[in-house]
Design a protein around this motif. Structure first.
Motif, PDB file in Angstrom:
ATOM      1  N   HIS A 287       0.932  -1.200   0.014  1.00 16.45           N
ATOM      2  CA  HIS A 287       0.086   0.041   0.118  1.00 16.45           C
ATOM      3  C   HIS A 287       0.964   1.378  -0.045  1.00 16.45           C
ATOM      4  CE1 HIS A 287      -3.507  -2.204   0.703  1.00 16.45           C
ATOM      5  NE2 HIS A 287      -3.115  -2.907   1.466  1.00 16.45           N
ATOM      6  N   TYR A 288       1.780   1.259   0.824  1.00 12.37           N
ATOM      7  CA  TYR A 288       2.994   2.283   0.662  1.00 12.37           C
ATOM      8  C   TYR A 288       3.610   2.455  -0.692  1.00 12.37           C
ATOM      9  CZ  TYR A 288       2.528   3.358   5.671  1.00 12.37           C
ATOM     10  OH  TYR A 288       2.195   3.572   6.866  1.00 12.37           O
ATOM     11  N   ALA A 289       3.921   1.291  -1.365  1.00 10.44           N
ATOM     12  CA  ALA A 289       4.413   1.330  -2.466  1.00 10.44           C
ATOM     13  C   ALA A 289       3.463   1.905  -3.658  1.00 10.44           C
ATOM     14  CB  ALA A 289       4.726  -0.132  -3.170  1.00 10.44           C
ATOM     15  N   ALA A 290       2.253   1.935  -3.472  1.00 13.30           N
ATOM     16  CA  ALA A 290       1.296   2.124  -4.565  1.00 13.30           C
ATOM     17  C   ALA A 290       0.730   3.817  -3.896  1.00 13.30           C
ATOM     18  CB  ALA A 290       0.001   1.512  -4.425  1.00 13.30           C
ATOM     19  N   ALA A 291       1.193   4.485  -2.962  1.00 13.31           N
ATOM     20  CA  ALA A 291       0.726   5.579  -2.429  1.00 13.31           C
ATOM     21  C   ALA A 291       1.371   6.670  -3.160  1.00 13.31           C
ATOM     22  CB  ALA A 291       1.060   5.767  -0.919  1.00 13.31           C
ATOM     23  N   SER A 292       0.770   7.897  -3.476  1.00 15.72           N
ATOM     24  CA  SER A 292       1.174   8.914  -3.851  1.00 15.72           C
ATOM     25  C   SER A 292       1.641  10.020  -2.725  1.00 15.72           C
ATOM     26  CB  SER A 292       0.360   9.888  -4.794  1.00 15.72           C
ATOM     27  OG  SER A 292      -0.277   9.015  -5.772  1.00 15.72           O
ATOM     28  N   VAL A 293       0.548  10.029  -1.576  1.00 17.67           N
ATOM     29  CA  VAL A 293       0.764  10.825  -0.395  1.00 17.67           C
ATOM     30  C   VAL A 293       0.365  10.044   0.604  1.00 17.67           C
ATOM     31  CG1 VAL A 293       0.193  13.100   0.589  1.00 17.67           C
ATOM     32  CG2 VAL A 293       0.601  13.096  -1.892  1.00 17.67           C
ATOM     33  N   ALA A 294       1.035  10.271   1.909  1.00 13.78           N
ATOM     34  CA  ALA A 294       0.717   9.623   3.152  1.00 13.78           C
ATOM     35  C   ALA A 294       0.174  10.559   3.913  1.00 13.78           C
ATOM     36  CB  ALA A 294       1.777   8.478   3.734  1.00 13.78           C
ATOM     37  N   ILE A 295      -0.900  10.199   4.974  1.00  8.13           N
ATOM     38  CA  ILE A 295      -1.525  11.198   5.726  1.00  8.13           C
ATOM     39  C   ILE A 295      -1.534  10.721   7.245  1.00  8.13           C
ATOM     40  CG2 ILE A 295      -2.811  12.591   3.907  1.00  8.13           C
ATOM     41  CD1 ILE A 295      -5.334  11.088   5.202  1.00  8.13           C
ATOM     42  N   ALA A 296      -1.306  11.697   7.992  1.00  7.15           N
ATOM     43  CA  ALA A 296      -1.266  11.173   9.518  1.00  7.15           C
ATOM     44  C   ALA A 296      -2.042  12.394  10.204  1.00  7.15           C
ATOM     45  CB  ALA A 296       0.030  11.096  10.209  1.00  7.15           C
ATOM     46  N   PRO A 297      -3.305  12.478   9.986  1.00 11.65           N
ATOM     47  CA  PRO A 297      -4.192  13.637  10.565  1.00 11.65           C
ATOM     48  C   PRO A 297      -4.467  13.328  11.999  1.00 11.65           C
ATOM     49  CG  PRO A 297      -5.554  12.343   9.293  1.00 11.65           C
ATOM     50  CD  PRO A 297      -4.264  11.628   9.073  1.00 11.65           C
ATOM     51  N   ILE A 298      -3.437  13.203  12.942  1.00 14.14           N
ATOM     52  CA  ILE A 298      -3.613  13.083  14.360  1.00 14.14           C
ATOM     53  C   ILE A 298      -3.563  14.187  15.313  1.00 14.14           C
ATOM     54  CG2 ILE A 298      -3.042  11.298  16.281  1.00 14.14           C
ATOM     55  CD1 ILE A 298      -4.186  10.060  13.594  1.00 14.14           C
ATOM     56  N   PHE A 299      -4.499  14.530  16.022  1.00 13.38           N
ATOM     57  CA  PHE A 299      -4.466  15.754  16.620  1.00 13.38           C
ATOM     58  C   PHE A 299      -4.411  15.459  18.166  1.00 13.38           C
ATOM     59  CE2 PHE A 299      -6.603  16.915  12.670  1.00 13.38           C
ATOM     60  CZ  PHE A 299      -6.239  18.043  12.646  1.00 13.38           C
ATOM     61  N   ARG A 300      -4.528  14.192  18.587  1.00  8.72           N
ATOM     62  CA  ARG A 300      -4.185  13.676  20.135  1.00  8.72           C
ATOM     63  C   ARG A 300      -3.225  12.528  19.935  1.00  8.72           C
ATOM     64  NH1 ARG A 300      -9.514  14.450  20.077  1.00  8.72           N
ATOM     65  NH2 ARG A 300     -10.008  12.033  20.215  1.00  8.72           N
ATOM     66  N   GLY A 301      -2.265  12.523  20.633  1.00  6.85           N
ATOM     67  CA  GLY A 301      -1.567  11.545  20.788  1.00  6.85           C
ATOM     68  C   GLY A 301      -0.060  11.782  21.474  1.00  6.85           C
ATOM     69  N   THR A 302       0.722  10.881  21.882  1.00  5.45           N
ATOM     70  CA  THR A 302       1.974  10.753  22.398  1.00  5.45           C
ATOM     71  C   THR A 302       3.000   9.852  21.688  1.00  5.45           C
ATOM     72  OG1 THR A 302       1.492   9.379  24.251  1.00  5.45           O
ATOM     73  CG2 THR A 302       1.176  11.668  24.569  1.00  5.45           C
ATOM     74  N   GLY A 303       3.963   9.996  21.901  1.00  2.00           N
ATOM     75  CA  GLY A 303       5.312   9.233  21.328  1.00  2.00           C
ATOM     76  C   GLY A 303       5.130   9.560  19.728  1.00  2.00           C
ATOM     77  N   VAL A 304       5.749   8.535  19.018  1.00  2.00           N
ATOM     78  CA  VAL A 304       6.106   8.861  17.612  1.00  2.00           C
ATOM     79  C   VAL A 304       4.946   7.900  16.706  1.00  2.00           C
ATOM     80  CG1 VAL A 304       7.484   8.886  15.684  1.00  2.00           C
ATOM     81  CG2 VAL A 304       8.414   9.452  17.960  1.00  2.00           C
ATOM     82  N   GLN A 305       4.153   8.537  15.916  1.00  2.00           N
ATOM     83  CA  GLN A 305       3.187   7.588  15.269  1.00  2.00           C
ATOM     84  C   GLN A 305       3.839   6.706  14.167  1.00  2.00           C
ATOM     85  OE1 GLN A 305      -0.323   7.978  15.232  1.00  2.00           O
ATOM     86  NE2 GLN A 305       0.044   9.016  16.937  1.00  2.00           N
ATOM     87  N   MET A 306       3.565   5.465  14.364  1.00  2.00           N
ATOM     88  CA  MET A 306       4.154   4.177  13.512  1.00  2.00           C
ATOM     89  C   MET A 306       3.577   4.448  12.188  1.00  2.00           C
ATOM     90  SD  MET A 306       6.142   1.782  13.023  1.00  2.00           S
ATOM     91  CE  MET A 306       6.459   1.213  14.662  1.00  2.00           C
ATOM     92  N   LYS A 307       2.700   4.964  11.829  1.00  2.00           N
ATOM     93  CA  LYS A 307       2.285   5.373  10.436  1.00  2.00           C
ATOM     94  C   LYS A 307       3.217   6.596   9.902  1.00  2.00           C
ATOM     95  CE  LYS A 307      -1.882   6.758  11.602  1.00  2.00           C
ATOM     96  NZ  LYS A 307      -1.826   6.350  13.132  1.00  2.00           N
ATOM     97  N   LEU A 308       3.650   7.467  10.582  1.00  2.00           N
ATOM     98  CA  LEU A 308       4.651   8.294  10.058  1.00  2.00           C
ATOM     99  C   LEU A 308       5.869   7.844   9.748  1.00  2.00           C
ATOM    100  CD1 LEU A 308       5.210  11.605   9.690  1.00  2.00           C
ATOM    101  CD2 LEU A 308       6.442  11.422  11.851  1.00  2.00           C
TER     102      LEU A 308
END
Length: 398
Positions: A287-308
């Motif tokens: 899915h990452y191989a097929a992606a043009s842009v990735a998004i991480a619209p997370i407004f609450r959270g701690t640590g580092v987002q694995m998706k990022l």
């Protein structure tokens, strides 16, 4: 070195940090595994773990919920109540007495009620993050009254236990550097590891989405995340409701691909109008191989987002929030594009979809950052530092 790895779940691709750190430790040390399991399906996942021995303690959901309700009345964290059947403590004490591990590795906050049961055996806690921070955010900015109430109750109880661990001098591993002025003693930075597979090319393919049979090639905006997690669902819904129409007006053939486990009904209802859902995908790399842009619209959270971490390691241009970027340590316009309001998100996403000047450089810098901080080689060095501090001369590789 002999390590007893204790977790409230069986590490798997759905729990990538737990799995990766367990694999790293097992490659160089003797590791036994103790875990809670909800059902037979979860128990079978333990068969694939690279450990000497597995002890699995049943934790049926009905009993776990009952203990959480009891904890609500007694002042304990609900997280502890959920993951504290007496049989887990008994199993821990028996393994320590019989096997005499050099270190007990406790995985995430749900297991820190076991610190005292480890007695004189050295303990290290992969806290991942000071989880009370997330519940403090939930208390003030949760989506509704029940969520805000949960945040208010749980943040205070979790903070009290975290403070206890600090006072006790329990070594703790964190996945993100602390914010300025928030450094606590006896903590070690051990980031979440991820290496994007070298054999996955941009032409990689994935399973057909649950929502559509449209196979035409088009620009793809990708969202990846565990969809049973409230912050992921809230951020995704905000993006769809506030930003998606504006992006489609400028890039009409764009597709939004949602990849995640356990999607609730509200996420399933988003399908259509260019939105695809790939529930419980066995692999995320295609899915990452097929992606043009990735998004991480997370407004609450701690640590580092694995998706990022994953999107940057895959070399996919990424848009995220100030909250996510600041905690990770990535910079707007250098490693990612950062936005916090509707227009900012629409502008940043469409500029990357249109491959405006600087897009390729952004992707390259993002990948370089991910490799430097989150590659397996980098994280193994970080893990070595933490374990050497706890185990001293006993910490040697095979």
């Amino acid at each position: 070195m002999k390590i007893l790895f204790v977790a409230p779940w069986v590490p798997s691709q759905l729990r990538p940090r737990s799995l990766a750190l367990l694999q790293m430790l097992a490659a160089d040390h003797e590791v036994r595994f103790l875990s809670l399991v909800h059902d037979e399906a979860e128990a079978r996942l333990a068969d694939d773990l690279p450990v000497l021995d597995r002890t699995l303690v049943p934790n049926p959901r009905q009993g776990a919920i009952g203990r959480s309700l009891h904890a609500l009345a007694t002042g304990r964290s609900l997280q502890h109540g959920y993951a504290s059947p007496r049989a887990l403590t008994v199993a821990l004490e028996e393994i320590i007495a019989d096997w005499r591990p050099d270190v007990v590795h406790l995985n995430v906050f749900r297991t820190v009620h076991l610190v005292e049961a480890c007695g004189r055996t050295p303990v290290i806690v992969d806290l991942d993050e000071f989880r009370s921070e997330y519940y403090e955010q939930l208390a003030s900015h949760g989506p509704n009254i029940p969520w805000r109430t949960l945040g208010l109750v749980e943040s205070r109880r979790m903070r009290a236990r975290e403070d206890d661990l600090v006072r006790m001098g329990v070594p703790m591993m964190l996945s993100a550097p602390p914010e300025y002025g928030e450094q606590r003693p006896n903590t070690y930075l051990v980031r979440s590891p991820y290496d994007y597979p070298a054999d996955v090319s941009p032409s990689g393919t994935a399973a057909q989405p649950a929502s559509t049979s449209d196979a035409r090639k088009a620009p793809v905006v990708l969202f990846v995340g565990r969809l049973s997690y409230e912050a992921n669902v809230s951020g995704l819904l905000w993006f769809v409701h506030e930003c998606w129409d504006g992006i489609r007006q400028q890039v009409p053939d764009v597709r939004l691909r949602i990849v995640g486990s356990e999607p609730p009904r509200v996420v399933r209802s988003l399908v259509g109008d260019g939105i695809e859902l790939y529930p419980d995908a066995p692999e995320i790399e295609p899915h990452y191989a097929a992606a043009s842009v990735a998004i991480a619209p997370i407004f609450r959270g701690t640590g580092v987002q694995m998706k990022l971490i994953q999107s940057l390691a895959a070399g996919v241009p990424t848009v995220t929030t100030v909250t996510v970027a600041d905690r990770a340590g990535v910079r707007d316009g250098v490693h990612v594009r950062v936005a916090d309001d509707r227009q900012g998100w629409v502008d940043a996403t469409t500029s990357l979809l249109n491959r405006e000047p600087g897009t390729e450089q952004l992707a390259a810098e993002g990948r370089e950052w991910a490799v430097a901080h989150h590659s397996w080689a980098a994280v193994r060095r970080q893990l070595d530092v933490a374990y050497a501090a706890v185990a001293g001369d006993r910490f040697t590789r095979r």
